[in-house]
Design a protein around this motif. Sequence first.
Motif, PDB file in Angstrom:
ATOM      1  N   CYS A 157      -2.556   5.861   2.164  1.00  0.00           N
ATOM      2  CA  CYS A 157      -3.675   5.361   2.953  1.00  0.00           C
ATOM      3  C   CYS A 157      -4.329   6.506   3.720  1.00  0.00           C
TER       4      CYS A 157
ATOM      5  N   ASP B 171      -5.113   4.060  -1.471  1.00  0.00           N
ATOM      6  CA  ASP B 171      -5.144   2.616  -1.706  1.00  0.00           C
ATOM      7  C   ASP B 171      -5.976   1.892  -0.659  1.00  0.00           C
TER       8      ASP B 171
ATOM      9  N   CYS C 163       1.557   1.022   5.331  1.00  0.00           N
ATOM     10  CA  CYS C 163       1.470   1.963   4.209  1.00  0.00           C
ATOM     11  C   CYS C 163       2.737   2.816   4.108  1.00  0.00           C
TER      12      CYS C 163
ATOM     13  N   LEU D 267       0.837  -1.200   0.000  1.00  0.00           N
ATOM     14  CA  LEU D 267       0.000   0.000   0.000  1.00  0.00           C
ATOM     15  C   LEU D 267       0.872   1.249   0.000  1.00  0.00           C
TER      16      LEU D 267
END
Length: 473
Positions: free
Chosen positions: A238, A267, A397, A235
Amino acid sequence: MDVCPRMWRGPRRTWKGCICVTFACLCLAILYLVCTETAIMLRSQYQSPRRSWQGRASTVSVEKLIRGIQTLPELNSSASSTSISHHRNMSGAPVTLVREIAKPSGARGSWVTGLTGFFHRLLVVLSGDHRRGESLDFPRGKSPWRVWNENSSSAMLNKRLQKVFKTYRSRNKYSMPPQKERPRLSHKRSAQELLCQLKNQVKVQTLGTEQPPFNTQEWATFLPSLHLSQELGSLKNCAVVSSAGSIRNSHLGREIGGCVIWSDSHDAVLRFNAAPTSKYQNDVGKKTTVRLINSQVMASNKHRFLENALFGEGILVAWDPAPYSSDLLEWYKKPDYPIFTQYKEYRQRHPSQPFHIMHPAVQWQLWEVIQENSDEEIQRNPPSSGLLGSLLMMSVCEQVHIYEFLPSRRQTDTCHYFEKVQDTACTLGAYHPQLFEKNLVKRINQGSDLDIFQLGRVTVPGFQSLNCSGVSY
């Protein structure tokens, strides 16, 4: 022929002269308003060598400032808090915010609301009311608006909250050992040092079947076989969306993403407890990748955890306050709320939905970091869901945007954007050490104060993006 007849050309033409004079004054007032507000924003961004009200290094590019101005949300008087916390004391937000500064051209809302807001600000300017930014000639290094003060302390609480704060600080429900007298830090940790301390000292993990009492065949059928990071995958950007009342009417839904007609700006999106997206997509977006829920919500009849379709979207992660020792067997025998009973029942009804339980050591490792970086003794209770969720996303993330954990200009005592309950404890914390959590988040913020003030958005790097080699704390 004169466009504006002179006032002395007869009574029949006097009204035309009045209209011309009034129109000219209005034009000058509008020009003054536009120039004043633009000067405030530009001066604060480019002449200030420090980024907070007290002062911290910050630079903002012209392109970023323009994008920020173009996406500024509609002004209103709502504001900040966070998700449901234990013992009915929600968690929340800010110190004093100065009144709104400018209405952005790109803000959404009805033309009636926009027109009303414009004339309100016009009257503020014409009346010489400088509450918008104290004065145009503000000292170098200070912003023309107030955001969360990273040095906030319990002294700022009202008498009622000070009493609640002292009560929770004196209690020892989670069996903490006597705290050793902490030597004062030789220096206040920088943002990089704080981030590296969080990365190295807080090990975000969920329960597995490696340790008793979860190393049984029964629990092997309930607990996920994959780690949370494996289920989420790689990711980049986020979002963590708080349940704060201040996010209502923010028009952040497009930025957060998730609606069919909108591009996904992030994401993954984490939400808290029973915070809905239906009917609120314009403010909070629609996508839900992870939902962090506390055990109180799981046990509440009001939220109908086992039947409510709200909980059926995304990956669920539950947490429950545990003893300070984080002894799994002790916690399993006596949880704060019946998290294990509810977990098993939910898994039997929804076997295909990923559902994790956060390891109790996480909350106390995070508590230690908060306490170590606070100038006073904090509540001896776990951190809020808001901060736990932020750390969870930082662990998976590359970059995380946290919305309305630090309050924007929409500050309010309304606890949640989907309810009407009001309590100042939702803003400044009671059960949770929310006041000190916000100090920590303000210190690690990599974005600008304009982002916080206008959008309620904090930007922090993910742990995988951090280079902590050679960083001592």
